[in-house]
Design an enzyme around this catalytic site. Sequence first.
Site, PDB file in Angstrom:
ATOM      1  N   ASP A 120       0.840  -1.201   0.000  1.00  0.00           N
ATOM      2  CA  ASP A 120       0.000   0.000   0.000  1.00  0.00           C
ATOM      3  C   ASP A 120       0.875   1.251   0.000  1.00  0.00           C
ATOM      4  OD1 ASP A 120      -2.159  -1.689   0.227  1.00  0.00           O
ATOM      5  OD2 ASP A 120      -2.287  -1.490   2.406  1.00  0.00           O
TER       6      ASP A 120
HETATM    7  N1  URA Z   1      -1.286  -6.025   3.615  1.00  0.00           N
HETATM    8  C1  URA Z   1      -1.773  -4.770   3.706  1.00  0.00           C
HETATM    9  O1  URA Z   1      -2.809  -4.538   4.289  1.00  0.00           O
HETATM   10  N2  URA Z   1      -1.053  -3.787   3.125  1.00  0.00           N
HETATM   11  C2  URA Z   1       0.128  -3.988   2.495  1.00  0.00           C
HETATM   12  O2  URA Z   1       0.736  -3.041   2.002  1.00  0.00           O
HETATM   13  C3  URA Z   1       0.612  -5.298   2.421  1.00  0.00           C
HETATM   14  C4  URA Z   1      -0.104  -6.304   2.992  1.00  0.00           C
END
Ligand code: URA
Length: 251
Positions: A120
């Site tokens: 993310d």
């Molecule tokens: N899970 C999440 O919620 N965000 C990420 O960036 C990676 C795994």
Amino acid sequence: MNLRLDKYLADFTELTRSQAKKEIREGRVQVNGEPAKTGNDKVAFSDSILWDGREIRGQQYQYIMLNKPAGIISSTADDRDETVVEYIKKHSPVGMDSVPEHDRKSVFLAKDLFPVGRLDKDTEGLLILTNDGELAHRLLSPRHHVAKKYFVRLDKDLNTTDVDKMREGLDIGEKRLTSPAALEILAPREALLTITEGKFHQVKRMFAKLGKNVIYLKRTEMGTLTLDESLAVGEWRVLTEEEIQNLINIM
Ligand code: URA
């Protein structure tokens, strides 16, 4: 594998294909000690290729480890946000700033690099970038259950029931419960979580199901690869031969 010389130069330098042809015509490119004649000449990765006396070391595949900073997105192009690919093209690999440009081995990044999977925008940590589609496919394919480890900081305290629930699987609105995940509590609000899937926002959704919000998330491992602790947030380097081989050998 043989490539056309003009394509080779366009792939591994900042030249476009037509600029590469011009450089060749003007005698500025040598292949194995001989001036090249045309862009049609075929070259192999084992050939010695000089452009203006500078060795251009092409690699068919490149593998990069980035300690992703928050604020950039895991894709190749985007209208609004800076992408990880744009980011690494703007920043030299770690340790290279003091190396004269003509001695840098990996200044020329392949033009077709992409991130292996997504973190993310606000997630930090281990992200592999490569142009090796087969390796990326194998690392991401749900069939292979490649483990990914995350360091998490939460807004509420963890307890041992959370460990059991993570192991048993959670209903996060997918067709099936999440696969068994290993939760290792480090401090009341800090833990390591290892999952073998990669659903959208998976870690955040798993903790949300336990009534906690993730306030900081960082990936520390993917398959056999561990984030190099000497890489500060935002720094990157190329993978070592051993790291590449270990990843390739996972499956
Ligand atoms: N899970 C999440 O919620 N965000 C990420 O960036 C990676 C795994």
